[in-house]
Design a protein around this motif. Structure first.
Motif, PDB file in Angstrom:
ATOM      1  N   ALA A   1     -13.069   8.140  -5.166  1.00 42.13           N
ATOM      2  CA  ALA A   1     -13.649   6.897  -5.958  1.00 42.13           C
ATOM      3  C   ALA A   1     -13.584   5.921  -5.687  1.00 42.13           C
ATOM      4  N   LYS A   2     -11.893   6.068  -5.729  1.00 43.55           N
ATOM      5  CA  LYS A   2     -12.048   4.097  -5.250  1.00 43.55           C
ATOM      6  C   LYS A   2     -12.394   4.136  -3.740  1.00 43.55           C
ATOM      7  N   ARG A   3     -12.244   4.392  -2.904  1.00 38.38           N
ATOM      8  CA  ARG A   3     -12.745   4.280  -1.647  1.00 38.38           C
ATOM      9  C   ARG A   3     -14.460   4.291  -1.984  1.00 38.38           C
ATOM     10  N   TRP A   4     -15.239   4.592  -2.204  1.00 37.35           N
ATOM     11  CA  TRP A   4     -16.927   4.976  -3.035  1.00 37.35           C
ATOM     12  C   TRP A   4     -16.971   2.772  -3.167  1.00 37.35           C
ATOM     13  N   VAL A   5     -15.837   2.540  -4.128  1.00 37.49           N
ATOM     14  CA  VAL A   5     -15.741   1.423  -4.570  1.00 37.49           C
ATOM     15  C   VAL A   5     -15.504  -0.353  -3.830  1.00 37.49           C
ATOM     16  N   ARG A   6     -14.386   0.187  -3.102  1.00 38.15           N
ATOM     17  CA  ARG A   6     -13.941  -0.334  -2.422  1.00 38.15           C
ATOM     18  C   ARG A   6     -14.489  -0.644  -1.264  1.00 38.15           C
TER      19      ARG A   6
ATOM     20  N   ARG B   1      -5.743 -14.213  -8.792  1.00 41.56           N
ATOM     21  CA  ARG B   1      -4.976 -13.533  -8.505  1.00 41.56           C
ATOM     22  C   ARG B   1      -5.315 -12.062  -7.790  1.00 41.56           C
ATOM     23  N   ARG B   2      -4.658 -11.539  -7.096  1.00 39.36           N
ATOM     24  CA  ARG B   2      -4.688 -10.056  -6.660  1.00 39.36           C
ATOM     25  C   ARG B   2      -4.270  -9.025  -7.279  1.00 39.36           C
ATOM     26  N   ARG B   3      -5.586  -7.942  -7.632  1.00 40.21           N
ATOM     27  CA  ARG B   3      -5.181  -7.113  -8.230  1.00 40.21           C
ATOM     28  C   ARG B   3      -6.049  -5.632  -7.866  1.00 40.21           C
ATOM     29  N   ARG B   4      -4.974  -5.361  -6.199  1.00 36.68           N
ATOM     30  CA  ARG B   4      -5.519  -4.257  -6.127  1.00 36.68           C
ATOM     31  C   ARG B   4      -5.184  -2.599  -6.822  1.00 36.68           C
ATOM     32  N   ALA B   5      -4.083  -2.818  -7.111  1.00 37.13           N
ATOM     33  CA  ALA B   5      -4.244  -1.968  -8.364  1.00 37.13           C
ATOM     34  C   ALA B   5      -3.141  -2.860  -9.633  1.00 37.13           C
ATOM     35  N   VAL B   6      -3.782  -2.155 -10.924  1.00 37.77           N
ATOM     36  CA  VAL B   6      -3.534  -3.100 -12.116  1.00 37.77           C
ATOM     37  C   VAL B   6      -2.816  -1.822 -12.740  1.00 37.77           C
ATOM     38  N   LEU B   7      -2.382  -1.350 -13.524  1.00 32.95           N
ATOM     39  CA  LEU B   7      -1.586  -0.417 -14.520  1.00 32.95           C
ATOM     40  C   LEU B   7      -1.544  -1.434 -16.115  1.00 32.95           C
TER      41      LEU B   7
ATOM     42  N   GLY C   1     -15.840 -13.717   3.364  1.00 32.77           N
ATOM     43  CA  GLY C   1     -15.291 -12.604   3.491  1.00 32.77           C
ATOM     44  C   GLY C   1     -14.192 -12.147   3.949  1.00 32.77           C
ATOM     45  N   ALA C   2     -13.875 -13.450   5.314  1.00 28.70           N
ATOM     46  CA  ALA C   2     -12.055 -13.241   6.227  1.00 28.70           C
ATOM     47  C   ALA C   2     -11.878 -13.796   4.241  1.00 28.70           C
ATOM     48  N   ARG C   3     -11.710 -14.999   4.164  1.00 28.47           N
ATOM     49  CA  ARG C   3     -11.317 -15.251   2.837  1.00 28.47           C
ATOM     50  C   ARG C   3     -11.183 -14.669   2.142  1.00 28.47           C
ATOM     51  N   ARG C   4     -11.672 -13.752   1.832  1.00 26.86           N
ATOM     52  CA  ARG C   4     -11.165 -12.236   0.769  1.00 26.86           C
ATOM     53  C   ARG C   4     -10.026 -11.556   1.187  1.00 26.86           C
ATOM     54  N   VAL C   5     -10.612 -11.271   2.557  1.00 22.84           N
ATOM     55  CA  VAL C   5      -9.372 -10.363   2.996  1.00 22.84           C
ATOM     56  C   VAL C   5      -7.868 -10.002   2.921  1.00 22.84           C
ATOM     57  N   LEU C   6      -7.816 -12.498   3.298  1.00 18.83           N
ATOM     58  CA  LEU C   6      -6.688 -12.602   3.793  1.00 18.83           C
ATOM     59  C   LEU C   6      -6.025 -12.587   1.706  1.00 18.83           C
ATOM     60  N   ALA C   7      -6.878 -13.108   0.637  1.00 23.62           N
ATOM     61  CA  ALA C   7      -6.091 -13.040  -0.756  1.00 23.62           C
ATOM     62  C   ALA C   7      -6.186 -11.359  -0.522  1.00 23.62           C
ATOM     63  N   ARG C   8      -6.590 -10.727   0.094  1.00 19.65           N
ATOM     64  CA  ARG C   8      -6.628  -9.537  -0.519  1.00 19.65           C
ATOM     65  C   ARG C   8      -5.241  -8.886  -0.098  1.00 19.65           C
TER      66      ARG C   8
ATOM     67  N   ALA D   1      -3.937   3.839  -5.056  1.00 19.30           N
ATOM     68  CA  ALA D   1      -4.810   2.413  -5.064  1.00 19.30           C
ATOM     69  C   ALA D   1      -4.415   1.681  -4.418  1.00 19.30           C
ATOM     70  N   THR D   2      -3.226   0.957  -4.345  1.00 18.31           N
ATOM     71  CA  THR D   2      -2.663  -0.043  -3.365  1.00 18.31           C
ATOM     72  C   THR D   2      -3.263  -0.444  -1.966  1.00 18.31           C
ATOM     73  N   GLU D   3      -2.807   1.212  -1.376  1.00 16.53           N
ATOM     74  CA  GLU D   3      -2.844   1.168  -0.087  1.00 16.53           C
ATOM     75  C   GLU D   3      -4.815   1.137  -0.076  1.00 16.53           C
ATOM     76  N   ILE D   4      -5.840   1.841  -0.847  1.00 13.22           N
ATOM     77  CA  ILE D   4      -7.481   1.730  -0.668  1.00 13.22           C
ATOM     78  C   ILE D   4      -6.771  -0.107  -0.425  1.00 13.22           C
ATOM     79  N   PHE D   5      -6.977  -1.032  -1.532  1.00  9.91           N
ATOM     80  CA  PHE D   5      -7.568  -2.020  -1.747  1.00  9.91           C
ATOM     81  C   PHE D   5      -6.824  -3.160  -0.814  1.00  9.91           C
ATOM     82  N   THR D   6      -5.759  -2.466   0.131  1.00 14.33           N
ATOM     83  CA  THR D   6      -5.224  -3.372   1.338  1.00 14.33           C
ATOM     84  C   THR D   6      -6.071  -3.471   2.163  1.00 14.33           C
ATOM     85  N   PRO D   7      -6.262  -4.684   2.893  1.00 10.64           N
ATOM     86  CA  PRO D   7      -6.771  -4.778   4.236  1.00 10.64           C
ATOM     87  C   PRO D   7      -5.965  -4.095   5.178  1.00 10.64           C
TER      88      PRO D   7
END
Length: 282
Positions: free
Chosen positions: A199-204, A2-8, A268-275, A222-228
């Motif tokens: 902090a979030k750009r660092w972990v991304r 499951r996509r979990r870019r931003a979890v509230l 890596g490419a598949r992970r980008v598309l999943a995100r 958070a969504t913006e940072i973790f969305t390719p």
């Protein structure tokens, strides 16, 4: 995964806040039965969480953070989660320190398809992260819990993100080896400011898949940072298309823009598309 870019995260004991979280557009909402709920409201919070999960029916994605396995509430929490069925995305397990604890949760969840996530927030949990990541077929993700971990280590709450590098790298390596998602814990502020974004750009950039947030104001950042971005998505699609074309033609190697391609780049490419929630070619 499951996509979990931003979890509230929202307290299940406060129905107004919980409903606001469910309408926020977060990739996932965690209804909390643990830290955000006082002992006298545990039963009420459990009932509220179960009712909201049933009402939503799986959309948006909801997980429930149960009380720690060492508490008197955990068995009832897990029973309620097992009864929720497909409508519940997963169970978040706090203060996990061993694969044996995951096995105990497996027994409690029985023959349900309920997934789990492990919250790593003790020194022992971090030291055993590889064991934990490989400890259950139900495991979807591991999350770093900075507040409890920092207190246990004697680390100041306002240290730079880089001070957590060793912990973050250990968690990321174990997660990738086991094929589960690596999710960053919440920044211990509520503002979408430069401290949060840095902090979030660092972990991304380290490779994490997303982050928890504790206030709706941080969701957009958070969504913006973790969305390719578009260029990254285009690169990923071109990599996979080139590899597919080479395989169809019987070629043992593929090239793109003068660069040799291999399975490592494909991962890596598949992970980008999943995100990015983009379908992969083929």
């Amino acid at each position: 995964m499951r996509r979990r870019r931003a979890v509230l995260v929202a307290p299940a004991s406060d129905e107004r806040k919980a409903r606001k979280a469910l309408a926020s557009g977060a990739d996932e909402v965690v209804l909390d039965l643990e830290d955000a709920v006082t002992p006298d409201r545990k039963d009420e919070a459990r009932e509220t969480a179960a009712a909201l999960v049933a009402e939503c029916g799986g959309e948006p994605a909801i997980s429930i953070r149960v009380n720690a396995l060492t508490t008197t509430w955990a068995v009832d929490d897990l029973a309620a989660c097992a009864a929720a069925g497909f409508a519940l995305g997963s169970v978040v397990l706090p203060k996990i320190e061993s694969a044996a604890q995951l096995a105990e949760v497996d027994r409690c969840l029985g023959d349900t398809d309920t997934r789990v996530q492990a919250l790593l927030e003790t020194p022992l949990g971090i030291l055993r992260v590889s064991e934990i990541c490989a400890g259950s077929a139900r495991l979807d993700a591991v999350i770093i819990g900075y507040a409890d971990l920092g207190a246990a280590l004697g680390r100041a709450a306002d240290v730079a993100p880089q001070a957590w590098y060793q912990v973050q790298e250990s968690v990321l390596l174990a997660a990738r080896a086991a094929g589960v998602s690596a999710i960053d814990g919440p920044h211990l502020t509520v503002a979408d400011d430069e401290g949060f974004r840095s902090a979030k750009r660092w972990v991304r950039d380290l490779g994490f898949d997303g982050t928890w947030v504790i206030h709706p104001a941080q969701l957009a950042g958070a969504t913006e940072i973790f969305t390719p971005g578009a260029a990254e998505v285009d690169w990923a699609r071109r990599v996979l298309a080139a590899l597919e074309e080479a395989a169809a033609g019987g070629a043992g190697a593929a090239q793109l823009d003068g660069r040799m391609l291999d399975e490592a780049l494909a991962v890596g490419a598949r992970r980008v598309l999943a995100r990015a929630a983009e379908p992969a070619p083929g």
